[in-house]
Design a protein around this motif. Structure first.
Motif, PDB file in Angstrom:
ATOM      1  N   TYR B  19       1.998 -25.380  67.992  1.00 16.58           N
ATOM      2  CA  TYR B  19       2.958 -24.712  68.787  1.00 16.58           C
ATOM      3  C   TYR B  19       3.820 -23.902  67.453  1.00 16.58           C
ATOM      4  O   TYR B  19       4.148 -24.477  66.609  1.00 16.58           O
ATOM      5  CB  TYR B  19       3.947 -25.392  69.770  1.00 16.58           C
ATOM      6  N   ASP B  20       4.427 -22.770  68.248  1.00 19.36           N
ATOM      7  CA  ASP B  20       5.240 -22.082  67.574  1.00 19.36           C
ATOM      8  C   ASP B  20       6.562 -22.788  66.731  1.00 19.36           C
ATOM      9  O   ASP B  20       7.096 -23.462  68.338  1.00 19.36           O
ATOM     10  CB  ASP B  20       5.684 -20.680  68.113  1.00 19.36           C
ATOM     11  N   ARG B  21       7.069 -22.874  65.833  1.00 22.10           N
ATOM     12  CA  ARG B  21       8.171 -23.761  65.504  1.00 22.10           C
ATOM     13  C   ARG B  21       9.443 -23.080  66.177  1.00 22.10           C
ATOM     14  O   ARG B  21       9.684 -21.880  66.066  1.00 22.10           O
ATOM     15  CB  ARG B  21       8.496 -23.639  63.987  1.00 22.10           C
ATOM     16  N   PRO B  22      10.167 -23.858  67.044  1.00 26.82           N
ATOM     17  CA  PRO B  22      11.169 -23.418  67.890  1.00 26.82           C
ATOM     18  C   PRO B  22      12.439 -23.115  66.799  1.00 26.82           C
ATOM     19  O   PRO B  22      12.628 -23.422  65.861  1.00 26.82           O
ATOM     20  CB  PRO B  22      11.569 -24.522  68.845  1.00 26.82           C
ATOM     21  N   ASN B  23      13.266 -22.106  67.219  1.00 27.82           N
ATOM     22  CA  ASN B  23      14.541 -21.811  66.797  1.00 27.82           C
ATOM     23  C   ASN B  23      14.503 -21.445  65.252  1.00 27.82           C
ATOM     24  O   ASN B  23      15.235 -21.729  64.340  1.00 27.82           O
ATOM     25  CB  ASN B  23      15.527 -23.019  66.753  1.00 27.82           C
ATOM     26  N   ASP B  24      13.374 -20.552  64.976  1.00 29.05           N
ATOM     27  CA  ASP B  24      13.273 -20.068  63.663  1.00 29.05           C
ATOM     28  C   ASP B  24      12.982 -18.689  63.757  1.00 29.05           C
ATOM     29  O   ASP B  24      13.013 -17.993  64.426  1.00 29.05           O
ATOM     30  CB  ASP B  24      12.223 -20.829  62.855  1.00 29.05           C
ATOM     31  N   GLY B  25      13.138 -18.067  62.478  1.00 27.26           N
ATOM     32  CA  GLY B  25      12.738 -16.660  62.237  1.00 27.26           C
ATOM     33  C   GLY B  25      11.020 -16.203  62.212  1.00 27.26           C
ATOM     34  O   GLY B  25      11.010 -15.271  61.772  1.00 27.26           O
ATOM     35  N   GLY B  26      10.326 -17.047  62.695  1.00 25.09           N
ATOM     36  CA  GLY B  26       8.982 -17.051  62.596  1.00 25.09           C
ATOM     37  C   GLY B  26       8.158 -17.221  61.519  1.00 25.09           C
ATOM     38  O   GLY B  26       8.879 -17.792  60.450  1.00 25.09           O
ATOM     39  N   GLY B  27       7.046 -17.085  61.263  1.00 27.78           N
ATOM     40  CA  GLY B  27       6.186 -17.511  60.203  1.00 27.78           C
ATOM     41  C   GLY B  27       6.024 -18.867  60.050  1.00 27.78           C
ATOM     42  O   GLY B  27       5.738 -19.426  58.900  1.00 27.78           O
ATOM     43  N   ALA B  28       6.179 -19.853  60.869  1.00 29.17           N
ATOM     44  CA  ALA B  28       5.724 -21.210  60.995  1.00 29.17           C
ATOM     45  C   ALA B  28       5.211 -21.688  62.357  1.00 29.17           C
ATOM     46  O   ALA B  28       5.647 -21.193  63.309  1.00 29.17           O
ATOM     47  CB  ALA B  28       7.112 -22.014  60.647  1.00 29.17           C
ATOM     48  N   ILE B  29       4.224 -22.477  62.113  1.00 26.38           N
ATOM     49  CA  ILE B  29       3.582 -23.211  63.233  1.00 26.38           C
ATOM     50  C   ILE B  29       3.535 -24.613  63.219  1.00 26.38           C
ATOM     51  O   ILE B  29       3.107 -25.331  61.907  1.00 26.38           O
ATOM     52  CB  ILE B  29       2.175 -22.770  63.463  1.00 26.38           C
ATOM     53  N   VAL B  30       3.835 -25.369  64.122  1.00 24.33           N
ATOM     54  CA  VAL B  30       3.898 -27.072  63.962  1.00 24.33           C
ATOM     55  C   VAL B  30       2.715 -27.506  64.455  1.00 24.33           C
ATOM     56  O   VAL B  30       2.159 -27.272  65.582  1.00 24.33           O
ATOM     57  CB  VAL B  30       5.204 -27.533  64.709  1.00 24.33           C
ATOM     58  N   ILE B  31       2.001 -28.244  63.531  1.00 26.35           N
ATOM     59  CA  ILE B  31       0.878 -29.024  64.232  1.00 26.35           C
ATOM     60  C   ILE B  31       1.016 -30.455  64.480  1.00 26.35           C
ATOM     61  O   ILE B  31       1.706 -31.155  63.366  1.00 26.35           O
ATOM     62  CB  ILE B  31      -0.491 -28.841  63.156  1.00 26.35           C
ATOM     63  N   GLU B  32       0.669 -31.155  65.523  1.00 25.77           N
ATOM     64  CA  GLU B  32       0.697 -32.526  65.706  1.00 25.77           C
ATOM     65  C   GLU B  32      -0.397 -33.044  66.031  1.00 25.77           C
ATOM     66  O   GLU B  32      -1.181 -32.289  66.699  1.00 25.77           O
ATOM     67  CB  GLU B  32       1.934 -32.786  66.804  1.00 25.77           C
TER      68      GLU B  32
END
Lengths: 215, 364
Positions: B19-32
């Motif tokens: 999912y898209d990393r919340p509360n950021d300026g974009g350019g990052a995805i979290v994988i769990e």
């Protein structure tokens, strides 16, 4: 106008920086970088010119008037120019600048003269702590006695000697540091935090104007 | 043979989600993913592909024990990505790739949702500040006595009587430090008083910007006191931007000029005791004020009066008695009362395993 203009700038920039804090978008980050990292650096450079002028005026004044310790001002000037020439002397063809640049390495002067001088000043702290502690630990009042007893327990508990005297001492020390000491520190820190916010808001809203030179 | 059999059975992680990393300026995805419980597991490899591409490409390796990863390299906002994870054995063998997570898109956000509590706290505090500064108009609010500030005038008077200068050290920080601004706010009335008494005030500075601001503040104070001619610009000067060179310089001034009053107000570091003890040895009356908790004990020991923590920020109001500024102290007190109340209620509720108040203060 002389007062209003800085107040308007303080209000606008304060508000913008506050809003910026809550926006993670790259546009907001770029704004922060331009304002804090680039503008501040540019302004600082100009202020350094004024600061060195101030430094020069102070020391020239001391030398001119032969004030006590005027020779220290001469040493300060020699130090400043020597370091400058050791760094940039090669840009000056011939003369003393070139000579200093050639025979005195800037990094060596910094590492083997300036850094040890700083360390010497810092090491004075050990003696000052001893003299201050001697005064503070004189058990003249209830508070001073409490300070003396607590400090003795904490000092003993932090060294192996304390643990060898009584195994439970390090735990007592940990309790003192973790609870009464931490509670007092946090109390101060919460007050400081609120004070900082209040001062910032007062400046943004123009309630606090002392920093402009008047009350 | 048995080991090989076990390695052959190394399972891929299950329930992989991205999912898209919340509360950021974009350019990052979290994988769990769900951890694989296998004693022969060494770690995980994370694979990524753009939607429409055939092959997955490895983007990272994480050691066992972790079951999440933030992919922030090579991510373009608005592009759909798919992620899969595979297990790595201690002998270098691999499991199959997991079932890919549903496609995910990274995008920049316009608001940090995790800072809502901060925004709310600022809004409440802002309301209190505006309310009390307005309510204080035309009224005299009570402020408890602050010994350090009460004795400022006495300290200036003492210097006048002795015919010696006042030394004002505005700390070692720049103007971005609120403690320095608070110090500048105190410098103004002190300089005014010094001008009225015709006592020289020496202000050595470490920061170029603070130097210029301090010069203007002292000049204005002299003008307000009706003594613009008595202002000496060379007495408010830049000394050095090196911490211990500055300390040595200020010590030198104390020993040579023998100021009758030393005021250390602002942000201080390791040099605090070097300055305060030298001043103590010269016999000057010393008042210190800082919010640096670690330096407070040194100042308390070596100075006659210490303005502690929040008192530093109350000083401007205390000295000027401006109703609006005094009202802001009332707002500070209310802010503290609310925080103390919440801390108390939070402690009680935490004992009952109810973490609602704790969650209010969480920022993650």
């Amino acid at each position: 106008m002389r007062r209003t203009f800085p107040l308007v700038i303080a209000f606008t920039m304060g508000l913008l920086m506050m809003i910026q804090y809550f926006i993670p978008h790259p546009i907001s980050q770029k704004f922060y970088k331009i304002m804090v990292q680039q503008w501040l650096i540019i302004i600082s450079i100009f202020f350094y010119v004024f600061a060195w002028r101030s430094f020069g005026l102070y020391h020239i004044n001391k030398i001119k008037r032969r004030k006590e310790g005027w020779w220290a001002s001469v040493v300060a000037f020699v130090g400043v120019f020597f370091m400058l020439l050791a760094g940039f002397g090669d840009r000056i063809p011939g003369g003393i600048g070139h000579f200093i640049y050639k025979y005195f390495n800037f990094d060596d002067l910094y590492n083997y003269m300036f850094a040890p001088l700083q360390a010497t000043m810092f090491s004075l702290l050990a003696f000052f702590i001893a003299s201050a502690a001697f005064r503070a630990f004189k058990a003249r009042t209830m508070e001073a006695t409490l300070l003396l007893v607590t400090a003795t327990i904490v000092m003993l508990g932090r060294v192996p000697l304390g643990a060898s005297m009584w195994k439970g001492l390090p735990k007592v020390v940990e309790w003192i540091l973790m609870y009464p000491n931490m509670a007092a520190q946090r109390g101060i820190m919460i007050g400081v935090g609120l004070g900082m916010i209040a001062t910032s808001m007062k400046i943004i809203l123009g309630i606090e104007r002392s920093y402009l030179g008047g009350e | 043979m048995l080991i090989l059999l076990i390695i052959g059975l190394l399972e891929p992680p299950s329930y992989v989600r991205a999912y898209d990393r919340p509360n950021d300026g974009g350019g990052a995805i979290v994988i769990e993913w769900e951890s694989v419980s296998d004693t022969l597991l060494k770690g995980y490899e994370i694979f990524r592909r753009k939607v429409g591409e055939e092959e997955f490409r490895k983007v990272a390796y994480v050691a066992r024990g972790r079951n999440s990863f933030v992919n922030s390299i090579g991510i373009k906002d608005g592009v759909k990505y798919e992620y899969a994870v595979r297990s790595v054995g201690i002998d270098g063998s691999y499991s199959d790739l997991s079932i890919p997570a549903p496609p995910v898109v990274s995008y920049p956000q316009w608001f940090k949702k995790n800072k809502i509590n901060t925004l709310l706290a600022i809004a409440i505090y802002f309301f209190l500040l505006v309310y009390f500064t307005q309510a204080a108009k035309g009224r005299e609010l009570f402020i408890r006595r602050i010994a350090g500030l009460d004795h400022l005038e006495e300290a200036v008077g003492r210097a006048t009587e002795m015919g010696k200068p006042i030394l004002y050290v505005p700390g070692l920080s720049g103007l971005s430090d609120i403690a320095t601004i608070a110090s500048i706010n105190i410098l103004s009335p002190v300089a005014k008083k010094a001008a009225e008494y015709d006592t020289p005030i020496i202000v050595p500075n470490r920061d170029p910007i603070v130097t210029m601001v301090a010069q203007e503040v002292v000049k204005e104070a002299y003008t307000e006191a009706g003594r613009p001619d008595a202002f000496k610009r060379e007495n408010v000067f830049f000394l050095s931007d090196s911490q211990f060179a500055y300390a040595a310089g200020v010590d030198g001034i104390m020993v040579r000029e023998r100021p009758a009053t030393n005021l250390f107000i602002g942000m201080f570091y390791a040099e605090s005791l070097i300055l305060a003890e030298t001043g103590n040895m010269t016999g000057a009356i010393q008042i210190a004020g800082t919010d640096a908790v670690a330096q407070l004990p040194f100042f308390i020991t070596a100075c006659d009066y210490t303005i502690m923590g929040e008192e530093l920020y109350a000083a401007s109001a205390y000295l000027s008695r401006d109703p609006k500024l005094v009202g802001s102290i009332k707002a500070q007190d209310w802010g503290k009362a609310i925080l103390m109340g919440l801390a108390f209620i939070g402690s009680i509720l935490s004992l009952l395993n109810i973490d609602v108040v704790l969650k209010m203060f969480a920022t993650i």
